[in-house]
Write a protein that holds these residues in place. Structure first.
Motif, short mmCIF file in Angstrom:
data_model
loop_
_atom_site.label_atom_id
_atom_site.label_comp_id
_atom_site.label_asym_id
_atom_site.label_seq_id
_atom_site.Cartn_x
_atom_site.Cartn_y
_atom_site.Cartn_z
N ARG A 169 -10.33 2.44 -20.04
CA ARG A 169 -9.88 2.73 -19.05
C ARG A 169 -9.24 1.46 -18.14
O ARG A 169 -8.38 1.32 -17.73
N LYS A 170 -10.14 0.25 -18.32
CA LYS A 170 -9.96 -1.07 -17.99
C LYS A 170 -9.48 -1.97 -18.69
O LYS A 170 -9.10 -3.25 -18.46
N ARG A 171 -9.11 -1.55 -20.02
CA ARG A 171 -8.61 -2.49 -21.04
C ARG A 171 -9.41 -3.85 -21.16
O ARG A 171 -8.99 -4.98 -21.32
N TYR A 261 5.67 5.64 -15.22
CA TYR A 261 5.37 4.63 -14.25
C TYR A 261 6.64 4.27 -13.68
O TYR A 261 7.80 4.07 -14.35
N ASP A 264 9.02 -0.67 -10.53
CA ASP A 264 9.33 -1.38 -9.22
C ASP A 264 7.98 -1.26 -8.23
O ASP A 264 7.46 -2.38 -7.91
N THR A 265 7.09 0.08 -8.45
CA THR A 265 6.12 0.05 -7.43
C THR A 265 4.81 0.02 -8.30
O THR A 265 3.72 -0.29 -7.68
N GLY A 266 4.82 -0.09 -9.50
CA GLY A 266 3.73 -0.07 -10.59
C GLY A 266 2.86 1.35 -10.30
O GLY A 266 1.67 1.29 -10.98
N LYS A 267 3.38 2.37 -9.68
CA LYS A 267 2.63 3.48 -9.60
C LYS A 267 3.05 4.70 -10.64
O LYS A 267 4.17 4.52 -10.98
N GLN B 58 -1.93 -4.31 -7.33
CA GLN B 58 -1.70 -2.78 -7.48
C GLN B 58 -0.28 -2.44 -7.09
O GLN B 58 0.40 -1.41 -7.60
N SER B 59 0.33 -3.02 -6.18
CA SER B 59 1.66 -2.76 -5.74
C SER B 59 2.64 -3.56 -6.59
O SER B 59 3.97 -3.50 -6.30
N ALA B 60 2.35 -4.01 -7.83
CA ALA B 60 3.28 -4.81 -8.69
C ALA B 60 4.05 -5.94 -8.36
O ALA B 60 5.08 -6.33 -8.82
N PHE B 77 -10.53 -0.89 -7.19
CA PHE B 77 -9.28 -1.18 -8.00
C PHE B 77 -8.93 -0.36 -9.28
O PHE B 77 -9.97 -0.01 -9.92
N ASP B 78 -7.79 0.08 -9.52
CA ASP B 78 -7.68 1.14 -10.39
C ASP B 78 -6.70 0.51 -11.36
O ASP B 78 -6.27 1.34 -12.29
N GLY B 79 -6.72 -0.71 -11.64
CA GLY B 79 -5.97 -1.25 -12.82
C GLY B 79 -6.73 -1.81 -13.89
O GLY B 79 -7.84 -1.42 -14.05
N TYR B 80 -6.24 -2.73 -14.54
CA TYR B 80 -6.88 -2.87 -15.72
C TYR B 80 -7.76 -4.66 -15.42
O TYR B 80 -7.23 -5.40 -14.80
N ASN B 181 -1.87 -4.93 -13.24
CA ASN B 181 -1.28 -3.52 -13.05
C ASN B 181 -0.80 -3.02 -14.36
O ASN B 181 -0.42 -3.78 -15.26
N PRO B 182 -1.41 -1.75 -14.88
CA PRO B 182 -1.02 -1.28 -16.04
C PRO B 182 0.45 -1.64 -16.41
O PRO B 182 0.88 -1.43 -17.56
N VAL B 183 1.43 -1.08 -15.44
CA VAL B 183 2.99 -1.15 -15.98
C VAL B 183 3.22 -2.78 -16.15
O VAL B 183 3.68 -3.10 -17.26
#
Lengths: 405, 209
Positions: A169-171, A261, A264-267, B58-60, B77-80, B181-183
């Motif tokens: 999940r967190k790499r 994804y 632009d927003t990473g979401k 989180q907001s890239a 925090f929900d990222g890596y 951030n994952p992306v």
């Protein structure tokens, strides 16, 4: 709970209309998902539970997929393609009252186990996003079996599993530092298996030591090739990646997964996958895959890219009592030309009213006076005077200067 | 180019020093500005409050972030979390006056800068209690009577001793993490992994000494 302002609500409708248009053009049929269902402890994690007057325990819809599957199950005697628009309520301890209401729209493809159905679902989600202007995307495809089978083949003890889950999940390689060297090396390889599909599949084949692992990779390769074949407009070109650590919080997924994804927003703006066993929960047996777009996160992208003006009202026309008739004539002319117009008597505290959302959410304010109109262009941040006739000719000669719905 | 959000102060300074050790040239004193670059213009740094680092990532806005695991837990925090940078290693501890019979009490009042971690700790240890959020000088809680005990970061334990407090229970290890951030991780995978490798090598070299 669903805190949308007027613009966001208009935009939400536009997103749903876009989804519906694309769904219909691919022969998908609308399905209505019920608000309450009988509580199922396996399916309804994170759902609000309600005790019905009959004493039955019900759950408020927190995920449309099981509801849709349950509803169409008796009708599914072969292929069936559906789409839905739905509001969902989930438990969320971060939300002010511990509940979160959100909107979701999606596609489901039943009765087909072939990878062409996975490819079609992924592409439909990409098409909706593309049509909405959310084009800067990253599409990850993974396989729930690949990760699960690899973990199984490495013979971890049950006590290691939480650390492995966290690592995926967190790499986070640090989470697995206590494992054996062989286990750690294999998992580290998995954690860094991301990138262009060809490269990832090549590297992943060195880990694929069981028939299930090989089959999963073949399935992913086939989906990617089929997306390329189906994607005549090439909206997914250079945007597809393989992520073999991809997981999904819902436990009913049984095969390929995808996640889209916004760069632009990473979401996450869309996600889904294959869930062949879900129908068994309701006493039936048919394959299925599906995917849904995330309305809230899409609105955020559109707002960020400042393309929201397309969905705003074009004008608000303000008049004084004695000019009601010519002002109404002018308003009707605008409406006939396809512009959206709010028509209002001048408010008592006009200058204060201009600061309200009602006025701020239109592109131009037309202050209708005797012989001239004072135009306040809120997009260009400019004010000028113009005669009604001159404004009409300007709009006729260059209607695109003001977006028409 | 990679944008890295750094937690202002000691963490940022230590991280920049690690990069300098690996040959990434950053002009000394650059960190006086809130935004600066390495000399090759491949890395852009932004200095922000620790609590804001996860938001930037989180907001890239930033592809990477450098912040304590205590902040990440509070932020959920929900990222890596790509790397433990081993900066500012310490422990999140439950502490209180030596006379406080914590384990005998059925209800405790706990002061902390970390209400979520504290609530989780109480829940996991089956203890009932009230958590009071304080933004600083948490050690004063039991001294002035606002709380029975505290949950706070403990490095050397000196502040606790100065206030006549002792560690009752160690809750978890805390250290600075490199987050992503994952992306961003996926779209700038090569550049990020190159940086991670350079940072990892420091740890290996230190271990070999």
């Amino acid at each position: 709970m669903l805190n949308l302002n007027a613009n966001e609500f208009t935009l939400t409708n536009h997103i749903f209309q876009t989804l519906e248009t694309i769904a219909k053009s691919y022969g998908y049929e609308a399905v209505f998902t019920e608000t309450f269902g009988k509580y199922n402890y396996k399916m309804d994690t994170g759902a609000v539970k309600i005790m019905a007057p009959s004493g039955d325990l019900l759950s408020l819809k927190s995920d449309p997929t099981p509801h849709a599957t349950k509803q169409i199950a008796p009708l599914c005697d072969g292929y069936l393609k559906t789409y839905y628009k739905s509001s969902i309520v989930t438990l969320d301890h971060k939300a002010p009252i511990g509940l979160k209401e959100s909107l979701q729209g999606g596609f489901e493809y039943y009765g087909n186990s072939g990878t062409e159905s996975d490819a079609e679902i992924i592409l439909l989600n990409c098409m909706v996003l593309n049509k909405l202007g959310v084009q800067n995307i990253h599409l990850d495809i993974g396989h729930i079996f690949f990760t699960a089978e690899l973990i199984k083949s490495l013979n971890f003890s049950d006590t290691d599993l939480p650390d492995i889950e966290k690592a995926l999940r967190k790499r986070s390689v640090e989470s697995i530092k206590n494992l054996s060297l062989h286990q750690r090396k294999s998992l580290e390889k998995l954690l860094t298996l991301t990138g262009s599909p060809i490269e990832v599949i090549k590297k992943a084949k060195t880990l694929a030591t069981t028939p299930t692992l090989v089959e999963s990779l073949d399935q992913l390769e086939s989906i990617i090739n089929k997306i390329k074949d189906l994607d005549s407009e090439q909206i997914t070109k250079h945007k597809i990646a393989l992520d073999l650590c991809l997981t999904h919080p819902k436990s009913y997924y049984t095969g390929p997964l995808f996640k889209i994804y916004s760069v632009d927003t990473g979401k996450t703006v869309a996600q889904g996958g294959r869930y062949d066993d879900l129908s068994k929960q309701y006493g039936y047996e048919f394959e299925a895959c599906g995917g849904a777009i995330d309305i809230k996160n899409i609105i955020e992208v559109i707002k960020m890219k400042n393309t929201m003006t397309t969905y705003r009202t074009n004008f608000v026309l303000i008049y004084d009592e004695e000019l009601f008739n010519p002002a109404l004539d002018f308003t009707n002319w605008l409406r006939k030309k396809g512009f959206s117009v709010k028509f209002n008597l001048r408010p008592k505290d006009y200058s204060i009213a201009l600061q309200s959302d009602y006025f701020k959410s239109v592109n131009q304010i037309l202050d209708f006076n005797d012989g001239f109109i004072k135009v306040i262009d809120q997009l260009k941040n400019e004010t000028y005077r113009i005669s009604p006739e001159a404004l009409k000719s300007r709009l006729v000669s260059n209607p695109t200067s003001i977006s028409i719905h | 180019m990679l944008t890295i959000a750094l937690s202002k102060g000691r963490v940022a300074n230590a991280f920049l020093e690690k990069l300098r050790v690996r040959g990434i040239a950053i002009e000394p004193g650059s960190e006086k500005s809130l935004q600066f670059y390495d000399s090759s213009m491949q890395l852009k740094f932004i200095l922000v409050k620790a609590d804001d680092v996860p938001t930037y990532v989180q907001s890239a806005v930033a592809e990477l972030g450098v912040v304590g695991s205590d902040v990440l837990k509070e932020y959920e925090f929900d990222g890596y979390e790509l790397l433990d940078l081993k900066i500012g290693s310490c422990k999140l501890c439950l502490a209180g006056p030596a006379t406080h019979a914590y384990y005998e009490k059925t209800w405790v009042t706990v002061a902390s800068k970390y209400p979520k971690s504290t609530e989780l700790f109480l829940k996991n240890s089956g203890k009932l209690g009230t958590v009071i959020k304080l933004n600083g000088s948490v050690e004063l809680g039991p001294v002035v009577g606002i709380s029975d005990v505290i949950v706070d970061l403990v490095e050397s334990g000196r502040t606790l001793r100065d206030n006549n407090l002792i560690v009752i229970e160690e809750i978890e290890d805390v250290s600075t993490r490199l987050i992503s951030n994952p992306v961003a991780y996926k779209t700038k995978f090569e550049a990020i992994n190159l940086l991670i490798e350079r940072l990892r090598n420091i740890e290996k070299e230190i271990l070999h000494v």
